[in-house]
Scaffold this motif. Structure first.
Motif, short mmCIF file in Angstrom:
data_model
loop_
_atom_site.label_atom_id
_atom_site.label_comp_id
_atom_site.label_asym_id
_atom_site.label_seq_id
_atom_site.Cartn_x
_atom_site.Cartn_y
_atom_site.Cartn_z
N GLY A 28 26.10 -29.38 8.77
CA GLY A 28 24.84 -28.91 8.44
C GLY A 28 24.39 -29.86 7.13
O GLY A 28 23.26 -30.22 7.22
N CYS A 29 25.21 -29.86 6.14
CA CYS A 29 25.10 -30.65 5.08
C CYS A 29 24.78 -32.13 5.40
O CYS A 29 24.04 -32.72 4.65
CB CYS A 29 26.00 -30.36 3.99
SG CYS A 29 25.88 -28.51 3.26
N ALA A 30 25.70 -32.73 6.13
CA ALA A 30 25.45 -34.08 6.22
C ALA A 30 24.18 -34.41 7.10
O ALA A 30 23.80 -35.40 6.81
CB ALA A 30 26.65 -34.39 7.11
N ALA A 31 23.88 -33.54 8.03
CA ALA A 31 22.50 -33.80 8.58
C ALA A 31 21.61 -33.59 7.76
O ALA A 31 20.51 -34.43 8.10
CB ALA A 31 22.41 -32.81 9.91
N ALA A 32 21.49 -32.77 6.78
CA ALA A 32 20.44 -32.59 5.93
C ALA A 32 20.40 -33.73 4.90
O ALA A 32 19.25 -34.16 4.48
CB ALA A 32 20.50 -31.05 5.32
N ALA A 33 21.34 -34.44 4.56
CA ALA A 33 21.44 -35.54 3.68
C ALA A 33 21.06 -36.77 4.21
O ALA A 33 20.94 -37.71 3.74
CB ALA A 33 22.79 -35.70 3.01
N LEU A 34 21.12 -36.84 5.52
CA LEU A 34 20.94 -38.13 6.51
C LEU A 34 19.73 -38.85 5.93
O LEU A 34 19.64 -39.91 5.79
CB LEU A 34 20.89 -37.93 7.98
CG LEU A 34 20.85 -39.30 8.76
CD1 LEU A 34 22.17 -39.87 8.44
CD2 LEU A 34 20.81 -38.62 10.25
N PRO A 35 18.42 -38.29 6.00
CA PRO A 35 17.32 -38.96 5.42
C PRO A 35 17.39 -39.45 4.52
O PRO A 35 17.01 -40.73 4.03
CB PRO A 35 16.32 -37.89 5.47
CG PRO A 35 16.75 -36.79 6.38
CD PRO A 35 18.26 -36.91 6.21
N CYS A 36 18.06 -38.88 3.30
CA CYS A 36 18.23 -39.40 1.95
C CYS A 36 19.12 -40.58 1.85
O CYS A 36 18.74 -41.65 1.16
CB CYS A 36 18.75 -38.37 0.97
SG CYS A 36 17.73 -36.77 0.70
N ARG A 37 20.31 -40.69 2.60
CA ARG A 37 21.28 -41.57 2.71
C ARG A 37 20.58 -42.94 3.43
O ARG A 37 20.77 -44.03 3.20
CB ARG A 37 22.40 -41.10 3.49
CG ARG A 37 23.16 -40.16 2.73
CD ARG A 37 24.62 -40.01 3.20
NE ARG A 37 25.13 -39.02 2.57
CZ ARG A 37 25.84 -38.88 1.40
NH1 ARG A 37 25.74 -39.78 0.63
NH2 ARG A 37 26.49 -37.83 1.04
N LEU A 38 19.74 -42.70 4.65
CA LEU A 38 18.95 -43.77 5.16
C LEU A 38 18.00 -44.56 4.21
O LEU A 38 18.01 -45.63 4.19
CB LEU A 38 18.46 -43.10 6.65
CG LEU A 38 19.30 -42.81 7.64
CD1 LEU A 38 18.59 -42.35 9.03
CD2 LEU A 38 20.22 -44.23 8.27
N THR A 39 17.19 -43.73 3.44
CA THR A 39 16.30 -44.09 2.71
C THR A 39 17.02 -45.15 1.56
O THR A 39 16.42 -46.02 1.26
CB THR A 39 15.42 -43.10 1.92
OG1 THR A 39 14.83 -42.27 3.13
CG2 THR A 39 14.21 -43.63 1.07
N SER A 40 18.03 -44.47 1.03
CA SER A 40 18.75 -45.00 -0.07
C SER A 40 19.26 -46.47 0.44
O SER A 40 19.10 -47.48 -0.06
CB SER A 40 19.68 -44.23 -0.43
OG SER A 40 20.67 -44.97 -1.56
N ALA A 41 19.98 -46.44 1.78
CA ALA A 41 20.44 -47.73 2.12
C ALA A 41 19.45 -48.75 2.66
O ALA A 41 19.43 -50.09 2.17
CB ALA A 41 21.18 -47.38 3.46
N THR A 42 18.11 -48.35 2.84
CA THR A 42 16.92 -49.02 3.29
C THR A 42 16.48 -49.70 1.77
O THR A 42 16.14 -51.05 1.88
CB THR A 42 15.94 -48.34 3.92
OG1 THR A 42 16.55 -47.69 5.11
CG2 THR A 42 14.91 -49.45 4.44
N LEU A 43 16.44 -49.00 0.83
CA LEU A 43 16.00 -49.43 -0.39
C LEU A 43 16.93 -50.55 -1.29
O LEU A 43 16.45 -51.18 -1.84
CB LEU A 43 15.51 -48.30 -1.54
CG LEU A 43 14.32 -47.34 -1.16
CD1 LEU A 43 14.40 -46.36 -1.96
CD2 LEU A 43 13.22 -48.32 -1.30
N LYS A 44 18.28 -50.42 -0.86
CA LYS A 44 19.31 -51.19 -1.48
C LYS A 44 19.10 -52.55 -0.92
O LYS A 44 19.66 -53.41 -1.51
CB LYS A 44 20.65 -50.52 -1.39
CG LYS A 44 20.79 -49.45 -2.19
CD LYS A 44 22.21 -48.83 -2.04
CE LYS A 44 22.46 -47.55 -2.86
NZ LYS A 44 23.87 -46.93 -2.78
N ILE A 45 18.35 -52.74 0.09
CA ILE A 45 18.18 -54.09 0.50
C ILE A 45 17.22 -55.05 -0.34
O ILE A 45 17.55 -56.08 -0.59
CB ILE A 45 17.78 -54.15 1.99
CG1 ILE A 45 18.84 -53.43 2.83
CG2 ILE A 45 17.38 -55.39 2.77
CD1 ILE A 45 18.32 -53.18 4.42
N ILE A 46 16.33 -54.44 -0.87
CA ILE A 46 15.47 -55.18 -1.73
C ILE A 46 16.50 -55.82 -2.95
O ILE A 46 16.91 -54.92 -3.83
CB ILE A 46 14.28 -54.05 -2.27
CG1 ILE A 46 13.45 -53.48 -1.01
CG2 ILE A 46 13.38 -54.79 -3.06
CD1 ILE A 46 12.62 -52.36 -1.24
#
Length: 65
Positions: A28-46
């Motif tokens: 449950g926690c990992a599914a809730a944290a997924l949007p934060c992790r995806l956004t973080s990974a996307t921003l780290k590309i910049i």
């Protein structure tokens, strides 16, 4: 119904089932944290500012976990 429409619906259903099956192992926690992790990974590309901009999202994911 035409055959392409049936194939399109079948493909959409298969994609939804595959996405759901990929999320099942996550707790449950990992599914809730997924949007934060995806956004973080996307921003780290910049370059230059990516890691600094991703810091709040990393903290969000670690707070949820």
């Amino acid at each position: 119904m035409s055959i392409p429409r049936i194939l399109n619906r079948s493909l959409r259903v298969a994609a939804c089932l595959g996405f759901g099956a990929a999320l099942l192992p996550l707790g449950g926690c990992a599914a809730a944290a997924l949007p934060c992790r995806l956004t973080s990974a996307t921003l780290k590309i910049i370059p230059v500012v990516g890691h600094a901009a991703a810091t709040p999202f990393d903290m969000c994911a670690s707070a949820i976990d």
